[in-house]
Design a protein around this motif. Structure first.
Motif, PDB file in Angstrom:
ATOM      1  N   PRO A 246       0.708  -0.988  -0.116  1.00 44.93           N
ATOM      2  CA  PRO A 246      -0.125   0.106  -0.062  1.00 44.93           C
ATOM      3  C   PRO A 246       0.994   1.755  -0.007  1.00 44.93           C
ATOM      4  N   LYS A 247       2.177   1.375   0.298  1.00 44.90           N
ATOM      5  CA  LYS A 247       2.815   2.674   0.340  1.00 44.90           C
ATOM      6  C   LYS A 247       3.916   2.784  -0.717  1.00 44.90           C
ATOM      7  N   SER A 248       4.094   3.361  -1.652  1.00 43.10           N
ATOM      8  CA  SER A 248       5.219   3.577  -2.792  1.00 43.10           C
ATOM      9  C   SER A 248       6.276   4.157  -2.249  1.00 43.10           C
ATOM     10  N   ILE A 249       7.420   4.476  -2.438  1.00 45.39           N
ATOM     11  CA  ILE A 249       8.841   5.455  -2.142  1.00 45.39           C
ATOM     12  C   ILE A 249       8.638   6.823  -3.086  1.00 45.39           C
ATOM     13  N   HIS A 250       8.607   7.452  -2.272  1.00 46.28           N
ATOM     14  CA  HIS A 250       8.210   9.116  -3.266  1.00 46.28           C
ATOM     15  C   HIS A 250       9.892   9.722  -2.584  1.00 46.28           C
ATOM     16  N   TYR A 251      10.472  10.272  -3.581  1.00 50.03           N
ATOM     17  CA  TYR A 251      11.576  10.543  -3.659  1.00 50.03           C
ATOM     18  C   TYR A 251      11.430  11.972  -3.743  1.00 50.03           C
ATOM     19  N   ALA A 252      12.286  12.373  -3.098  1.00 50.96           N
ATOM     20  CA  ALA A 252      12.610  13.541  -3.182  1.00 50.96           C
ATOM     21  C   ALA A 252      13.119  14.399  -3.946  1.00 50.96           C
ATOM     22  N   PRO A 253      12.625  15.503  -4.429  1.00 56.25           N
ATOM     23  CA  PRO A 253      12.924  16.539  -5.724  1.00 56.25           C
ATOM     24  C   PRO A 253      14.032  17.119  -5.956  1.00 56.25           C
ATOM     25  N   ARG A 254      14.392  16.456  -7.424  1.00 58.69           N
ATOM     26  CA  ARG A 254      15.326  16.353  -8.267  1.00 58.69           C
ATOM     27  C   ARG A 254      15.986  17.386  -8.763  1.00 58.69           C
ATOM     28  N   ARG A 255      16.694  18.282  -9.219  1.00 61.08           N
ATOM     29  CA  ARG A 255      17.023  18.868  -9.998  1.00 61.08           C
ATOM     30  C   ARG A 255      17.673  19.001 -11.126  1.00 61.08           C
ATOM     31  N   THR A 268       8.094  26.910 -11.445  1.00 63.26           N
ATOM     32  CA  THR A 268       7.484  27.915 -10.528  1.00 63.26           C
ATOM     33  C   THR A 268       7.909  28.256  -9.239  1.00 63.26           C
ATOM     34  N   ASP A 269       7.922  27.348  -8.771  1.00 61.95           N
ATOM     35  CA  ASP A 269       7.830  27.989  -7.789  1.00 61.95           C
ATOM     36  C   ASP A 269       9.855  27.672  -6.446  1.00 61.95           C
ATOM     37  N   SER A 270      10.473  27.825  -7.818  1.00 59.39           N
ATOM     38  CA  SER A 270      11.561  27.678  -7.484  1.00 59.39           C
ATOM     39  C   SER A 270      12.023  29.234  -8.033  1.00 59.39           C
ATOM     40  N   LYS A 271      13.175  30.222  -6.907  1.00 57.41           N
ATOM     41  CA  LYS A 271      12.988  30.978  -7.452  1.00 57.41           C
ATOM     42  C   LYS A 271      14.524  30.513  -8.763  1.00 57.41           C
ATOM     43  N   ASP A 272      14.749  29.867  -8.637  1.00 61.11           N
ATOM     44  CA  ASP A 272      16.276  29.092  -9.931  1.00 61.11           C
ATOM     45  C   ASP A 272      15.707  28.814 -11.022  1.00 61.11           C
ATOM     46  N   GLU A 273      16.033  30.036 -11.900  1.00 61.88           N
ATOM     47  CA  GLU A 273      15.130  29.633 -13.117  1.00 61.88           C
ATOM     48  C   GLU A 273      15.576  28.519 -14.443  1.00 61.88           C
ATOM     49  N   THR A 274      16.735  27.815 -13.634  1.00 56.63           N
ATOM     50  CA  THR A 274      17.574  27.313 -14.236  1.00 56.63           C
ATOM     51  C   THR A 274      17.618  25.998 -14.192  1.00 56.63           C
ATOM     52  N   THR A 275      16.839  25.461 -13.138  1.00 58.16           N
ATOM     53  CA  THR A 275      16.036  23.991 -12.892  1.00 58.16           C
ATOM     54  C   THR A 275      14.871  23.647 -13.205  1.00 58.16           C
ATOM     55  N   ILE A 276      15.010  22.361 -13.292  1.00 59.06           N
ATOM     56  CA  ILE A 276      13.601  21.803 -13.320  1.00 59.06           C
ATOM     57  C   ILE A 276      13.415  21.222 -12.577  1.00 59.06           C
ATOM     58  N   LYS A 277      12.269  20.053 -11.741  1.00 60.74           N
ATOM     59  CA  LYS A 277      11.801  19.482 -11.299  1.00 60.74           C
ATOM     60  C   LYS A 277      11.095  18.247 -11.399  1.00 60.74           C
ATOM     61  N   GLU A 278      11.322  17.662 -10.835  1.00 57.81           N
ATOM     62  CA  GLU A 278      11.519  15.515 -11.533  1.00 57.81           C
ATOM     63  C   GLU A 278      10.719  14.936 -10.298  1.00 57.81           C
ATOM     64  N   GLU A 279       9.194  14.785  -9.937  1.00 58.24           N
ATOM     65  CA  GLU A 279       8.549  14.330  -8.543  1.00 58.24           C
ATOM     66  C   GLU A 279       8.286  12.808  -9.842  1.00 58.24           C
ATOM     67  N   GLU A 280       9.072  11.712  -8.820  1.00 53.67           N
ATOM     68  CA  GLU A 280       8.513  10.579  -9.214  1.00 53.67           C
ATOM     69  C   GLU A 280       8.896   9.558  -7.665  1.00 53.67           C
ATOM     70  N   GLU A 281       8.068   8.194  -8.356  1.00 54.16           N
ATOM     71  CA  GLU A 281       7.731   7.693  -6.825  1.00 54.16           C
ATOM     72  C   GLU A 281       8.399   5.256  -7.682  1.00 54.16           C
TER      73      GLU A 281
END
Length: 323
Positions: A246-255, A268-281
């Motif tokens: 029932p539980k999965s592994i959610h990773y910390a955002p990797r930029r 868009t939530d980050s002040k650093d516009e040169t990175t993108i965020k990946e959300e994976e599980e």
């Protein structure tokens, strides 16, 4: 009445290589003496019978040996060390290499390599193990027949990877220590963080239990380094059902840096516009050991788990995009 059997000492023991009796007369072979004592008159009667002859080994003085020598052939009795000893190029403790890739469909985590797997340097190399038959039968390879010798090709061709929680080989998992399981959790976590498979399949209940117990501490250690699994707690109880957890592994955002040429989805939530965020599980799947020694589950039972695993992996790939 009391019966006593005695074996007379062998004549010629120790004479010649390995107790060879070459040249000893037949009359000097050991005999068995049976002593019978009667209670009525307290008399003793002895009956001596010759022992069964043993076949004499080929010796340097035998007719066959002399015939071989006349023809220039040396017999094994006179030259016992003429057979060469080949060097052993592999050992039972040889580690079996991991086969990993980014975004695998399924990463299989086993106990440790068995003796035959270590000798062949492949995963699930014992012919009595049901693993590869179940992999093929479940459709994880699209019906293509594969064996342990193909394990290194599976990440690229089928999105299947392999590792173990303990790297050393052993004849049985019964010899593995709890400290070895605990020490194997942080490396497993590091591999998950690096490769982020869609599904992790624990091939053995004890493998998952060890991961379950150690993962939260391992996550705290790796999170201090800035890239680790988010601490989403697993259920407090150790009781669980086999199959999808029932539980999965959610990773910390990797930029990662935004590509210079080409569009990218910016964070868009980050002040650093040169990175993108990946959300994976990563989904967690538990099945019984595929070892032939596990008789609580038949081969058909194990195949059913692999079929369910393929269905879970297919859904995860569709939900997360192509691997």
């Amino acid at each position: 009445m009391e019966v006593k059997r005695e074996l007379t000492p062998e004549i010629g023991d120790g004479d010649g290589p390995k107790g060879n009796r070459e040249g000893v007369p037949d009359s000097e072979f050991p005999s068995v003496r049976t002593t019978v004592k009667t209670e009525e008159d307290n008399t003793i009667a002895s009956i001596t019978s010759p022992a069964k002859k043993k076949r004499k080994p080929l010796g340097p003085g035998s007719v066959l040996s002399r015939s071989l020598q006349e023809r220039g052939i040396r017999g094994p009795a006179s030259h016992p060390s003429t057979i060469p000893t080949l060097p052993n190029t592999t050992t039972d403790t040889s580690p079996v290499p991991d086969h990993l890739a980014h975004h695998l469909r399924v990463l299989f985590i086993g106990f440790n390599p068995g003796v035959q797997s270590a000798r062949r340097r492949c995963h699930y190399g014992n012919p009595g193990n049901h693993f590869w038959k179940c992999v093929v039968g479940s459709g994880l390879t699209g019906g293509v027949g594969v064996t342990c010798d193909d394990d290194k090709l599976c990440p690229r061709l089928y999105g299947l990877g392999f590792t173990n929680i303990i790297s050393r080989s052993s004849p049985s998992v019964a010899t593995l220590q709890k400290s070895e399981y605990s020490a194997g959790v942080p490396p497993i976590v590091a591999k998950l963080v690096t490769h982020r498979p869609r599904v992790v399949c624990f091939v053995g209940v004890k493998v998952f239990e060890a991961f379950w117990e150690g993962v939260q501490g391992a996550c705290r250690e790796t999170e201090a380094d800035g890239s680790a699994i988010n601490r989403r707690p697993l259920p407090a109880s150790r009781k669980f059902q086999l199959g999808l957890q029932p539980k999965s592994i959610h990773y910390a955002p990797r930029r990662r840096p935004t590509p210079v040429d080409g569009p990218a989805e910016r964070d868009t939530d980050s002040k650093d516009e040169t990175t993108i965020k990946e959300e994976e599980e990563t989904l967690l799947f538990v099945m019984p050991s595929t070892s032939g020694r596990v008789v609580h589950y038949t081969r058909a039972d194990k195949l059913a788990f692999f079929v369910r695993l393929r269905e879970v992996a297919d859904r995860a790939v569709r939900a997360g995009g192509a691997a």
